[in-house]
Design a protein around this motif. Structure first.
Motif, mmCIF file in Angstrom:
data_model
loop_
_atom_site.group_PDB
_atom_site.id
_atom_site.type_symbol
_atom_site.label_atom_id
_atom_site.label_comp_id
_atom_site.label_asym_id
_atom_site.label_seq_id
_atom_site.Cartn_x
_atom_site.Cartn_y
_atom_site.Cartn_z
ATOM 1 N N SER A 158 3.126 73.032 -34.932
ATOM 2 C CA SER A 158 2.121 72.285 -35.683
ATOM 3 C C SER A 158 3.096 71.556 -36.966
ATOM 4 C CB SER A 158 1.297 73.279 -36.341
ATOM 5 O OG SER A 158 0.486 73.532 -35.246
ATOM 6 N N PRO A 159 3.929 72.165 -37.613
ATOM 7 C CA PRO A 159 4.594 71.535 -38.768
ATOM 8 C C PRO A 159 5.626 70.182 -38.142
ATOM 9 C CG PRO A 159 5.269 73.885 -39.008
ATOM 10 C CD PRO A 159 4.183 73.528 -37.659
ATOM 11 N N ALA A 160 5.830 70.302 -36.761
ATOM 12 C CA ALA A 160 6.681 69.405 -36.253
ATOM 13 C C ALA A 160 5.918 67.983 -35.916
ATOM 14 C CB ALA A 160 7.343 69.689 -34.899
ATOM 15 N N VAL A 161 4.555 68.384 -35.272
ATOM 16 C CA VAL A 161 3.709 67.352 -34.687
ATOM 17 C C VAL A 161 2.944 66.807 -35.909
ATOM 18 C CG1 VAL A 161 1.495 67.092 -33.236
ATOM 19 C CG2 VAL A 161 3.486 68.524 -32.536
ATOM 20 N N GLY A 162 2.682 67.557 -36.958
ATOM 21 C CA GLY A 162 1.627 67.360 -38.033
ATOM 22 C C GLY A 162 1.971 66.079 -38.751
ATOM 23 N N PRO A 163 3.162 65.517 -39.134
ATOM 24 C CA PRO A 163 3.493 64.335 -39.832
ATOM 25 C C PRO A 163 2.917 63.197 -38.967
ATOM 26 C CG PRO A 163 5.139 65.813 -39.956
ATOM 27 C CD PRO A 163 4.319 66.437 -38.889
ATOM 28 N N PHE A 164 3.196 63.097 -37.775
ATOM 29 C CA PHE A 164 2.732 61.899 -37.042
ATOM 30 C C PHE A 164 0.961 62.076 -36.627
ATOM 31 C CE2 PHE A 164 7.043 62.699 -35.430
ATOM 32 C CZ PHE A 164 7.540 61.340 -34.971
ATOM 33 N N TYR A 165 0.548 63.061 -36.668
ATOM 34 C CA TYR A 165 -0.837 63.265 -36.607
ATOM 35 C C TYR A 165 -1.546 62.891 -38.069
ATOM 36 C CZ TYR A 165 -5.482 65.250 -35.645
ATOM 37 O OH TYR A 165 -6.667 65.796 -35.745
ATOM 38 N N PHE A 166 -0.764 63.196 -39.044
ATOM 39 C CA PHE A 166 -1.418 62.784 -40.596
ATOM 40 C C PHE A 166 -1.203 61.319 -40.396
ATOM 41 C CE2 PHE A 166 -0.718 61.883 -44.798
ATOM 42 C CZ PHE A 166 -1.834 62.295 -45.195
ATOM 43 N N ALA A 205 10.498 62.498 -39.529
ATOM 44 C CA ALA A 205 9.722 63.632 -38.673
ATOM 45 C C ALA A 205 10.162 63.611 -37.310
ATOM 46 C CB ALA A 205 8.152 63.428 -38.735
ATOM 47 N N GLY A 206 11.010 62.360 -36.881
ATOM 48 C CA GLY A 206 11.594 62.240 -35.560
ATOM 49 C C GLY A 206 12.338 63.601 -34.942
ATOM 50 N N PRO A 207 13.369 63.757 -35.510
ATOM 51 C CA PRO A 207 14.209 64.872 -35.237
ATOM 52 C C PRO A 207 13.497 66.343 -35.200
ATOM 53 C CG PRO A 207 15.643 63.327 -36.827
ATOM 54 C CD PRO A 207 14.026 62.714 -36.967
ATOM 55 N N PRO A 208 12.840 66.507 -36.259
ATOM 56 C CA PRO A 208 12.274 67.947 -36.014
ATOM 57 C C PRO A 208 11.382 68.093 -34.742
ATOM 58 C CG PRO A 208 12.053 67.168 -38.338
ATOM 59 C CD PRO A 208 12.747 65.995 -37.345
ATOM 60 N N LEU A 209 10.431 66.993 -34.653
ATOM 61 C CA LEU A 209 9.723 67.037 -33.691
ATOM 62 C C LEU A 209 10.291 67.142 -32.042
ATOM 63 C CD1 LEU A 209 6.847 67.012 -32.192
ATOM 64 C CD2 LEU A 209 6.628 64.585 -32.402
ATOM 65 N N ARG A 210 11.255 66.188 -32.042
ATOM 66 C CA ARG A 210 12.129 66.300 -30.633
ATOM 67 C C ARG A 210 12.778 67.457 -30.530
ATOM 68 N NH1 ARG A 210 12.737 60.917 -32.266
ATOM 69 N NH2 ARG A 210 12.269 59.379 -30.676
ATOM 70 N N LYS A 211 13.225 68.397 -31.486
ATOM 71 C CA LYS A 211 13.854 69.907 -31.533
ATOM 72 C C LYS A 211 12.961 70.680 -30.690
ATOM 73 C CE LYS A 211 15.716 73.596 -34.276
ATOM 74 N NZ LYS A 211 15.718 74.005 -35.599
ATOM 75 N N VAL A 219 7.465 60.371 -24.374
ATOM 76 C CA VAL A 219 7.827 59.773 -22.987
ATOM 77 C C VAL A 219 9.136 60.241 -22.822
ATOM 78 C CG1 VAL A 219 6.568 57.518 -22.947
ATOM 79 C CG2 VAL A 219 8.783 57.561 -24.416
ATOM 80 N N GLU A 220 9.960 60.840 -23.819
ATOM 81 C CA GLU A 220 11.214 61.576 -23.626
ATOM 82 C C GLU A 220 11.119 62.624 -22.993
ATOM 83 O OE1 GLU A 220 13.320 61.514 -27.359
ATOM 84 O OE2 GLU A 220 12.466 59.384 -27.771
ATOM 85 N N PHE A 221 9.781 63.318 -22.768
ATOM 86 C CA PHE A 221 9.452 64.636 -22.521
ATOM 87 C C PHE A 221 8.364 64.788 -21.416
ATOM 88 C CE2 PHE A 221 11.184 64.708 -26.936
ATOM 89 C CZ PHE A 221 12.361 65.544 -26.719
ATOM 90 N N PRO A 222 8.761 64.452 -20.269
ATOM 91 C CA PRO A 222 8.045 64.240 -19.216
ATOM 92 C C PRO A 222 7.196 65.428 -18.809
ATOM 93 C CG PRO A 222 10.071 63.970 -18.025
ATOM 94 C CD PRO A 222 10.197 64.173 -19.779
ATOM 95 N N ASN A 223 7.620 66.535 -18.974
ATOM 96 C CA ASN A 223 6.897 67.876 -18.614
ATOM 97 C C ASN A 223 5.851 67.983 -19.743
ATOM 98 O OD1 ASN A 223 8.740 68.545 -16.620
ATOM 99 N ND2 ASN A 223 9.935 69.402 -17.935
#
Ligand SMILES: N[C@@H](CCC(=O)N[C@@H](CS)C(=O)NCC(=O)O)C(=O)O
Length: 205
Positions: free
Chosen positions: A103-111, A132-138, A180-184
């Protein structure tokens, strides 16, 4: 049962589950923009001033994960697997990961993309999104790896962990999340959209 909600991700999971399980709680929409979360009557139920909140007889529950577990027990659904301790632990692992890491990683994009538009809070902040990009990718790497061998996050079948994790991420195309970088992850999210209650969790207004 009475369920307090407004249009946001934590209520979304609970509304979707209630619909999916065929439960029909009385729905009480909170006027979040008008201060409804801070109204004394509501604070008496949920001192966090957040939604959702469930009232079931004498029981008052907040935290969407707990509410979902309660609803499953009520409906006799193994989406919260009370009869299998090992499965229960697996689901619990993902519920905790969802709140603590995902949630903390996705949150900034959602907000920036969804909440700001919903409440007329101005355009997305490009600098905040860049950061927020690098923490979400992690975190997305972790989830993507687990979804390599299963269409669901826990127990090899649909559980409340799927609904918990997918709530904010289901808006990924509108919120510019780099999945798109994470097809699963994309396959998993698109698969959930095939569930009618997940695809349309919101009550008619
Ligand atoms: N961990 C809580 C999160 C609850 C939460 O943050 N709800 C948000 C909506 S998604 C809220 O009510 N926000 C209002 C605010 O912070 O003012 C849960 O899962 O129920």
């Amino acid at each position: 049962m009475k369920l307090y909600w407004f249009k946001a991700q934590a209520p979304q999971r609970v509304l979707a589950l209630a619909k999916h399980l065929g439960l029909a709680p009385e729905l009480v929409k909170i006027d979040a923009a008008g201060g409804g979360l801070k109204a004394p009557d509501y604070l008496a139920l949920n001192p966090n001033a957040k939604a959702p909140t469930l009232v079931d007889g004498d029981l008052v529950l907040w935290e969407s994960a707990a509410i979902m577990a309660h609803m499953c027990m009520k409906a006799g659904s193994d989406m919260w697997p009370v009869n299998s301790p090992a499965e229960q632990v697996d689901v619990l692992r993902w519920l905790v990961w969802s709140d603590s890491q995902w949630s903390p990683a996705v949150g900034p994009f959602y907000f920036e993309h969804i909440i700001k538009a919903q409440f007329g809070m101005g355009p997305p902040d490009a600098a905040a999104l860049e950061k927020a990009g690098p923490p979400l990718r992690k975190q997305a790497r972790v989830l993507n790896r687990y979804l390599e061998t299963s269409r669901h996050v826990a127990c090899g079948r649909l559980t409340i962990a799927d609904f918990h994790l997918a709530a904010m991420a289901s808006y990924w195309r509108n919120a510019d999340m780099p999945f798109v970088e994470f097809p699963n992850i994309v396959t998993w999210l698109d698969g959930l959209e095939q569930i009618p209650a997940w695809a349309d969790p919101w009550p008619a207004e």
